[in-house]
Write a protein that holds these residues in place. Structure first.
Motif, PDB file in Angstrom:
ATOM      1  N   TYR A   1     108.480  10.365 135.060  1.00 33.89           N
ATOM      2  CA  TYR A   1     108.169   9.577 136.256  1.00 33.89           C
ATOM      3  C   TYR A   1     108.816   8.199 136.127  1.00 33.89           C
ATOM      4  O   TYR A   1     108.943   7.660 135.033  1.00 33.89           O
ATOM      5  CB  TYR A   1     106.659   9.407 136.416  1.00 33.89           C
ATOM      6  CG  TYR A   1     105.939  10.671 136.827  1.00 33.89           C
ATOM      7  CD1 TYR A   1     105.966  11.114 138.135  1.00 33.89           C
ATOM      8  CD2 TYR A   1     105.224  11.420 135.892  1.00 33.89           C
ATOM      9  CE1 TYR A   1     105.301  12.267 138.525  1.00 33.89           C
ATOM     10  CE2 TYR A   1     104.556  12.572 136.265  1.00 33.89           C
ATOM     11  CZ  TYR A   1     104.592  12.996 137.585  1.00 33.89           C
ATOM     12  OH  TYR A   1     103.946  14.129 137.964  1.00 33.89           O
ATOM     13  N   SER A   2     109.210   7.645 137.261  1.00 30.88           N
ATOM     14  CA  SER A   2     109.872   6.343 137.245  1.00 30.88           C
ATOM     15  C   SER A   2     108.907   5.256 136.774  1.00 30.88           C
ATOM     16  O   SER A   2     107.687   5.365 136.917  1.00 30.88           O
ATOM     17  CB  SER A   2     110.383   5.988 138.646  1.00 30.88           C
ATOM     18  OG  SER A   2     109.298   5.703 139.500  1.00 30.88           O
ATOM     19  N   TYR A   3     109.478   4.211 136.223  1.00 28.95           N
ATOM     20  CA  TYR A   3     108.675   3.087 135.749  1.00 28.95           C
ATOM     21  C   TYR A   3     107.944   2.442 136.927  1.00 28.95           C
ATOM     22  O   TYR A   3     106.801   2.017 136.804  1.00 28.95           O
ATOM     23  CB  TYR A   3     109.558   2.068 135.027  1.00 28.95           C
ATOM     24  CG  TYR A   3     108.770   1.007 134.318  1.00 28.95           C
ATOM     25  CD1 TYR A   3     108.214   1.249 133.064  1.00 28.95           C
ATOM     26  CD2 TYR A   3     108.560  -0.236 134.902  1.00 28.95           C
ATOM     27  CE1 TYR A   3     107.470   0.277 132.405  1.00 28.95           C
ATOM     28  CE2 TYR A   3     107.822  -1.213 134.252  1.00 28.95           C
ATOM     29  CZ  TYR A   3     107.282  -0.946 133.008  1.00 28.95           C
ATOM     30  OH  TYR A   3     106.541  -1.912 132.369  1.00 28.95           O
TER      31      TYR A   3
ATOM     32  N   ARG B   1     104.862   4.437 137.750  1.00 26.98           N
ATOM     33  CA  ARG B   1     103.869   4.189 136.707  1.00 26.98           C
ATOM     34  C   ARG B   1     103.181   2.844 136.935  1.00 26.98           C
ATOM     35  O   ARG B   1     101.962   2.726 136.825  1.00 26.98           O
ATOM     36  CB  ARG B   1     104.533   4.181 135.325  1.00 26.98           C
ATOM     37  CG  ARG B   1     105.061   5.531 134.900  1.00 26.98           C
ATOM     38  CD  ARG B   1     105.993   5.389 133.697  1.00 26.98           C
ATOM     39  NE  ARG B   1     106.596   6.633 133.335  1.00 26.98           N
ATOM     40  CZ  ARG B   1     106.296   7.338 132.251  1.00 26.98           C
ATOM     41  NH1 ARG B   1     105.408   6.888 131.399  1.00 26.98           N
ATOM     42  NH2 ARG B   1     106.885   8.478 132.001  1.00 26.98           N
ATOM     43  N   GLN B   2     103.994   1.824 137.259  1.00 26.62           N
ATOM     44  CA  GLN B   2     103.451   0.481 137.495  1.00 26.62           C
ATOM     45  C   GLN B   2     102.483   0.490 138.673  1.00 26.62           C
ATOM     46  O   GLN B   2     101.398  -0.099 138.605  1.00 26.62           O
ATOM     47  CB  GLN B   2     104.595  -0.501 137.773  1.00 26.62           C
ATOM     48  CG  GLN B   2     104.145  -1.935 137.967  1.00 26.62           C
ATOM     49  CD  GLN B   2     103.689  -2.574 136.683  1.00 26.62           C
ATOM     50  OE1 GLN B   2     104.419  -2.567 135.705  1.00 26.62           O
ATOM     51  NE2 GLN B   2     102.484  -3.110 136.670  1.00 26.62           N
ATOM     52  N   LYS B   3     102.843   1.178 139.766  1.00 27.97           N
ATOM     53  CA  LYS B   3     101.978   1.227 140.946  1.00 27.97           C
ATOM     54  C   LYS B   3     100.643   1.904 140.632  1.00 27.97           C
ATOM     55  O   LYS B   3      99.585   1.448 141.074  1.00 27.97           O
ATOM     56  CB  LYS B   3     102.683   1.979 142.081  1.00 27.97           C
ATOM     57  CG  LYS B   3     103.812   1.189 142.705  1.00 27.97           C
ATOM     58  CD  LYS B   3     104.506   1.995 143.784  1.00 27.97           C
ATOM     59  CE  LYS B   3     105.684   1.226 144.352  1.00 27.97           C
ATOM     60  NZ  LYS B   3     106.404   2.001 145.372  1.00 27.97           N
TER      61      LYS B   3
ATOM     62  N   LEU C   1      97.277   9.509 129.852  1.00 23.84           N
ATOM     63  CA  LEU C   1      98.304   9.314 128.825  1.00 23.84           C
ATOM     64  C   LEU C   1      98.999   7.969 128.992  1.00 23.84           C
ATOM     65  O   LEU C   1      99.272   7.277 128.003  1.00 23.84           O
ATOM     66  CB  LEU C   1      99.325  10.448 128.865  1.00 23.84           C
ATOM     67  CG  LEU C   1      98.822  11.820 128.409  1.00 23.84           C
ATOM     68  CD1 LEU C   1      99.880  12.889 128.670  1.00 23.84           C
ATOM     69  CD2 LEU C   1      98.439  11.795 126.947  1.00 23.84           C
ATOM     70  N   TRP C   2      99.295   7.591 130.240  1.00 27.56           N
ATOM     71  CA  TRP C   2      99.932   6.293 130.493  1.00 27.56           C
ATOM     72  C   TRP C   2      99.025   5.146 130.053  1.00 27.56           C
ATOM     73  O   TRP C   2      99.477   4.193 129.426  1.00 27.56           O
ATOM     74  CB  TRP C   2     100.277   6.132 131.964  1.00 27.56           C
ATOM     75  CG  TRP C   2     101.350   7.048 132.465  1.00 27.56           C
ATOM     76  CD1 TRP C   2     102.200   7.807 131.719  1.00 27.56           C
ATOM     77  CD2 TRP C   2     101.688   7.295 133.815  1.00 27.56           C
ATOM     78  NE1 TRP C   2     103.046   8.508 132.541  1.00 27.56           N
ATOM     79  CE2 TRP C   2     102.758   8.213 133.836  1.00 27.56           C
ATOM     80  CE3 TRP C   2     101.200   6.840 135.026  1.00 27.56           C
ATOM     81  CZ2 TRP C   2     103.341   8.677 135.014  1.00 27.56           C
ATOM     82  CZ3 TRP C   2     101.774   7.291 136.200  1.00 27.56           C
ATOM     83  CH2 TRP C   2     102.837   8.205 136.187  1.00 27.56           C
TER      84      TRP C   2
ATOM     85  N   PHE D   1     103.853   1.187 129.209  1.00 29.32           N
ATOM     86  CA  PHE D   1     103.722   2.612 129.507  1.00 29.32           C
ATOM     87  C   PHE D   1     105.086   3.236 129.791  1.00 29.32           C
ATOM     88  O   PHE D   1     105.223   4.142 130.596  1.00 29.32           O
ATOM     89  CB  PHE D   1     102.768   2.833 130.691  1.00 29.32           C
ATOM     90  CG  PHE D   1     102.923   1.821 131.790  1.00 29.32           C
ATOM     91  CD1 PHE D   1     103.872   1.979 132.757  1.00 29.32           C
ATOM     92  CD2 PHE D   1     102.109   0.701 131.818  1.00 29.32           C
ATOM     93  CE1 PHE D   1     104.024   1.038 133.760  1.00 29.32           C
ATOM     94  CE2 PHE D   1     102.251  -0.239 132.820  1.00 29.32           C
ATOM     95  CZ  PHE D   1     103.212  -0.071 133.798  1.00 29.32           C
ATOM     96  N   LEU D   2     106.097   2.741 129.094  1.00 32.40           N
ATOM     97  CA  LEU D   2     107.439   3.306 129.215  1.00 32.40           C
ATOM     98  C   LEU D   2     107.435   4.766 128.799  1.00 32.40           C
ATOM     99  O   LEU D   2     106.670   5.166 127.917  1.00 32.40           O
ATOM    100  CB  LEU D   2     108.419   2.551 128.309  1.00 32.40           C
ATOM    101  CG  LEU D   2     108.845   1.176 128.763  1.00 32.40           C
ATOM    102  CD1 LEU D   2     109.560   0.454 127.627  1.00 32.40           C
ATOM    103  CD2 LEU D   2     109.759   1.280 129.962  1.00 32.40           C
ATOM    104  N   PRO D   3     108.308   5.580 129.392  1.00 29.52           N
ATOM    105  CA  PRO D   3     108.391   6.970 128.936  1.00 29.52           C
ATOM    106  C   PRO D   3     108.947   7.036 127.522  1.00 29.52           C
ATOM    107  O   PRO D   3     109.691   6.154 127.090  1.00 29.52           O
ATOM    108  CB  PRO D   3     109.350   7.623 129.937  1.00 29.52           C
ATOM    109  CG  PRO D   3     110.085   6.515 130.577  1.00 29.52           C
ATOM    110  CD  PRO D   3     109.206   5.305 130.501  1.00 29.52           C
TER     111      PRO D   3
END
Length: 77
Positions: free
Chosen positions: A5-7, A10-12, A40-41, A51-53
């Protein structure tokens, strides 16, 4: 293997949960991300501060030549 998933997404999701107080179940439905993925994030953020991949390394053999002398002897003959 699917792309992570895009960063931005994830941020949103994390902002909606931490800043806006949105329940994880609702965030899961709104952003179409599994509840387990959100957990997990959040766990990764608690452990690493972000929470970077994880880096993506394809499985397989490493076919790099390490002994050039031996290689050149076999390829010359």
């Amino acid at each position: 293997m699917p792309a992570p998933y895009s960063y931005d997404l994830r941020q949103k999701v994390i902002d909606a949960i931490e800043l806006d107080g949105m329940p994880k179940t609702e965030a899961s439905q709104v952003f179409h991300v599994s509840r387990n993925t959100i957990n997990l994030w959040l766990q990764r953020k608690a452990q690493t501060g972000d929470f970077l991949p994880k880096p993506h390394h394809r499985p397989g053999n490493n076919h790099k030549i390490t002994d050039w002398q031996k290689f050149n002897l076999h390829s010359a003959g």
